[in-house]
Enzyme design. Structure first.
Site, mmCIF file in Angstrom:
data_model
loop_
_atom_site.group_PDB
_atom_site.id
_atom_site.type_symbol
_atom_site.label_atom_id
_atom_site.label_comp_id
_atom_site.label_asym_id
_atom_site.label_seq_id
_atom_site.Cartn_x
_atom_site.Cartn_y
_atom_site.Cartn_z
ATOM 1 C CG ASP A 104 -1.814 -1.131 1.327
ATOM 2 O OD1 ASP A 104 -2.213 -1.630 0.267
ATOM 3 O OD2 ASP A 104 -2.143 -1.532 2.457
HETATM 4 N N1 URA Z 1 -1.380 -5.987 3.766
HETATM 5 C C1 URA Z 1 -1.761 -4.710 3.873
HETATM 6 O O1 URA Z 1 -2.724 -4.392 4.555
HETATM 7 N N2 URA Z 1 -1.036 -3.806 3.214
HETATM 8 C C2 URA Z 1 0.045 -4.093 2.485
HETATM 9 O O2 URA Z 1 0.660 -3.200 1.907
HETATM 10 C C3 URA Z 1 0.420 -5.432 2.380
HETATM 11 C C4 URA Z 1 -0.313 -6.372 3.040
#
Ligand code: URA
Length: 242
Positions: free
Chosen positions: A106
């Site tokens: 993310d």
């Molecule tokens: N899970 C999440 O919530 N975010 C990420 O970036 C990777 C795994």
């Protein structure tokens, strides 16, 4: 159209340094579009010209790159972003090949991100059937109780589907205090955040510290390094299960 010197093109293919490539050209081993080129000064169009060395077509993608980046917050893990946000590609500019991120983190997640131009390797890492473990460290509001940990370990419902059993434990970081360590092998959108939220935990930050046998170690945020051949072999051989 971007023309480039033939010796640079050969060097970009990972075959030799530019000086070495000059020697290779002079020795009469290189053809461009079927014509022998054994002199300096030839410029080629890398998009359309066909370069052969000893009768074999070469291109920059012939050389495989495997790198790991410690992704900072506020970068997207795509090659381009329609909203104009910074992309992780800006942090790996010095790699002269069409590498791309393997999987995604993310915008606000930090940590281990692999980039490569090896599609088969990228597929091995991301394909759900291979069940490669990814380990995340989340800073949360309070320690998880046994009930929350059991829920995460057996599977919780997010976006209408149950997650596969995860490993989950409270850990104490001497510097940052309380954290939760979660190991999953799936890759649903915002999965770890949603899993923690679904058991009533507030996530302050999230960092990925390993993918299969590959660990982030002390690589500083925003920096990248090459993944060694031994590390690649280990990732391939053991399918990353720990
Ligand atoms: N899970 C999440 O919530 N975010 C990420 O970036 C990777 C795994």
């Amino acid at each position: 159209m971007l023309f480039m010197r033939l010796q640079k093109y050969i060097a970009d293919c990972g075959i030799a340094s530019r000086r070495g490539a000059e020697k290779i050209i002079e020795s009469g081993r290189v053809c461009v579009n079927g014509e022998l080129v054994d002199y300096m000064g030839c410029e080629i169009n890398p998009e359309s010209d066909i370069v052969e060395l000893d009768g074999e077509v070469i291109n920059p993608e012939t050389k495989k790159y495997y790198i790991m980046l410690n992704k900072p917050k506020n970068y997207v893990t795509t090659v381009k972003d329609d909203l104009g946000r910074p992309t992780v590609m800006e942090l790996v500019r010095d790699i002269n090949a069409r590498i791309y991120p393997v999987g995604r983190l993310d915008f606000d997640t930090t940590g281990l991100l692999i980039l490569t131009n090896d599609g088969e390797f990228a597929n091995m890492i991301t394909h759900p059937a291979h069940e490669i473990n990814k380990v995340y460290i989340a800073r949360v509001d309070k320690p998880l109780d046994e009930e929350q940990l059991t829920l995460l370990r057996t599977g919780v419902e997010i976006d209408g589907a149950k997650t596969a059993p995860a490993k989950a434990e409270n850990v104490k970081n001497p510097k940052r205090g309380l954290e939760v360590k979660i190991t999953i092998h799936e890759g649903k959108n915002r999965q770890v955040r949603k899993m923690l939220e679904s058991v009533g935990s507030e996530v302050y930050s999230l960092k990925r510290i390993s993918v299969g046998s590959l660990t982030l170690g002390n690589l500083p945020e925003g920096k990248w390094r090459k993944i060694s051949e031994a590390e690649i072999n280990k990732l391939r051989g053991r399918k990353g299960k720990k």
